[in-house]
Motif scaffolding. Structure first.
Motif, PDB file in Angstrom:
ATOM      1  N   ARG A   1    -102.074 -36.182  50.389  1.00  0.00           N
ATOM      2  CA  ARG A   1    -101.983 -37.201  51.300  1.00  0.00           C
ATOM      3  C   ARG A   1    -101.077 -38.106  50.874  1.00  0.00           C
ATOM      4  O   ARG A   1    -100.216 -38.152  50.067  1.00  0.00           O
ATOM      5  N   PRO A   2    -100.593 -39.053  51.903  1.00  0.00           N
ATOM      6  CA  PRO A   2     -99.526 -39.812  52.101  1.00  0.00           C
ATOM      7  C   PRO A   2     -99.486 -40.503  50.480  1.00  0.00           C
ATOM      8  O   PRO A   2    -100.649 -40.954  50.093  1.00  0.00           O
ATOM      9  N   GLY A   3     -98.536 -40.710  49.913  1.00  0.00           N
ATOM     10  CA  GLY A   3     -98.485 -41.542  48.598  1.00  0.00           C
ATOM     11  C   GLY A   3     -99.002 -40.555  47.463  1.00  0.00           C
ATOM     12  O   GLY A   3     -98.971 -41.044  46.304  1.00  0.00           O
ATOM     13  N   GLY A   4     -99.502 -39.230  47.799  1.00  0.00           N
ATOM     14  CA  GLY A   4     -99.952 -38.401  46.490  1.00  0.00           C
ATOM     15  C   GLY A   4     -98.675 -37.926  45.673  1.00  0.00           C
ATOM     16  O   GLY A   4     -97.699 -38.016  46.063  1.00  0.00           O
ATOM     17  N   ARG A   5     -99.201 -37.295  44.638  1.00  0.00           N
ATOM     18  CA  ARG A   5     -98.302 -37.313  43.328  1.00  0.00           C
ATOM     19  C   ARG A   5     -98.116 -35.643  43.040  1.00  0.00           C
ATOM     20  O   ARG A   5     -99.088 -34.995  43.200  1.00  0.00           O
ATOM     21  N   ILE A   6     -97.030 -35.287  42.580  1.00  0.00           N
ATOM     22  CA  ILE A   6     -96.655 -34.000  42.380  1.00  0.00           C
ATOM     23  C   ILE A   6     -96.182 -34.058  40.831  1.00  0.00           C
ATOM     24  O   ILE A   6     -95.240 -35.212  40.379  1.00  0.00           O
ATOM     25  N   ALA A   7     -96.529 -33.289  40.034  1.00  0.00           N
ATOM     26  CA  ALA A   7     -96.248 -33.567  38.361  1.00  0.00           C
ATOM     27  C   ALA A   7     -96.152 -31.735  37.864  1.00  0.00           C
ATOM     28  O   ALA A   7     -97.149 -31.142  38.004  1.00  0.00           O
ATOM     29  N   VAL A   8     -95.042 -31.293  37.658  1.00  0.00           N
ATOM     30  CA  VAL A   8     -94.978 -29.893  36.973  1.00  0.00           C
ATOM     31  C   VAL A   8     -94.277 -29.659  35.800  1.00  0.00           C
ATOM     32  O   VAL A   8     -93.280 -30.683  35.435  1.00  0.00           O
ATOM     33  N   GLU A   9     -94.494 -29.059  34.874  1.00  0.00           N
ATOM     34  CA  GLU A   9     -93.935 -28.530  33.621  1.00  0.00           C
ATOM     35  C   GLU A   9     -92.679 -27.881  33.845  1.00  0.00           C
ATOM     36  O   GLU A   9     -92.946 -27.174  34.593  1.00  0.00           O
TER      37      GLU A   9
END
Length: 281
Positions: A230-238
């Motif tokens: 969604r707009p403004g959604g986050r991603i985080a990866v190791e």
């Protein structure tokens, strides 16, 4: 044989085999063999071991001498204050992955999250346990890994809020999410021979390496994430500790904003984060 004598003998055997942290490993294995909590082991060191306990302990010590990780021997790993089942079918969770959890929890709770390449389910299960109103989807290409994740989700009471799917990244994923997380295989194929035997010989190869340069999973995740955020959604990866710059560039090139590289407790690059723009036009 007393528990104390068995512990001393096992510690010496592990030290002779070159096992780092031999004393701690021996205590962890002895507690399981004696079926007592590890933090209560000292109270039982004067006890005599029965034949069954001796046999269990000797077998576990022999496996550790052969470089099997303690978690794979005893069948569980502590992570973020919870106990998770681990088997030969899943990656042995690393303490560094808690850095990913810590960073994600600093942000707002999502209504819906996606964990790609979930393995034992530690990331998705931990986040859903911390965010009791969130729901999630977790994927893995391994059916055996998904069985472990299913049991871990039930163990921690989040199974009703977690949809586990067999999927090659986004292939079986539908809908939009507020958060995408992943600890994908990031070891380059030419780095595999240099891994410790505990990792190289006891974790699934497909959970360790992409068989290429260690970056192909990030390319696949970054290229598909925008269509599922969604707009403004986050991603985080190791990431691997030398991958901060290339993974940041991959995430930026996919159109993410506010991309950052965050360190682990040793100061090494460990997590890359980004936000899907609200206005992408």
């Amino acid at each position: 044989m007393s528990a104390q004598a068995a512990l001393i003998a096992a510690t010496r055997a592990l030290q002779a085999a070159g096992i780092e942290g031999a004393a701690g490993d021996a205590r962890a294995l002895l507690a399981v063999a004696m079926e007592v909590p590890r933090d209560r082991l000292t109270l039982h060191l004067c006890d005599d071991l029965d034949a069954a306990a001796v046999a269990r302990f000797d077998k576990m010590v022999a496996r550790r001498v052969a470089r099997a990780p303690v978690a794979k021997i005893i069948g569980w790993r502590e992570f973020w204050g919870r106990s998770f089942e681990v088997t030969a079918d899943v990656l042995d969770p690393r303490p560094e992955t808690e850095c990913l959890i810590a960073e994600v929890l600093r942000g707002p709770a999502p209504a819906r999250l996606l964990d790609l390449g979930t393995g034992s389910g530690i990331i998705a299960v931990t986040l859903l346990a911390e965010w009791p109103k969130a729901r999630g989807v977790a994927t893995d290409i391994s059916a055996a890994a998904l069985q472990v994740a299913t049991r871990n989700a039930a163990r921690h009471g989040v199974d009703a809020r977690l949809d586990l799917r067999r999927s090659d990244w986004f292939s079986q994923v539908t809908g939009a999410f507020d958060l995408i997380v992943s600890n994908p295989p990031y070891i380059a194929v030419d780095e595999m021979p240099g891994l410790s035997a505990e990792v190289r010989d006891h974790d699934p190869e497909g959970a360790l390496t992409d068989g290429d340069d260690g970056l192909s999973a990030y390319r696949a995740i970054a290229s598909g994430a925008g269509a599922h955020l969604r707009p403004g959604g986050r991603i985080a990866v190791e990431i691997g500790w030398q991958q901060g710059a290339p993974v940041r560039d991959i995430i930026c090139a996919a159109g993410f904003a506010e991309v950052g590289v965050l360190p682990d407790l040793d100061g090494r690059d460990r997590v890359v984060i980004g936000r899907w723009p609200v206005d992408i036009g």
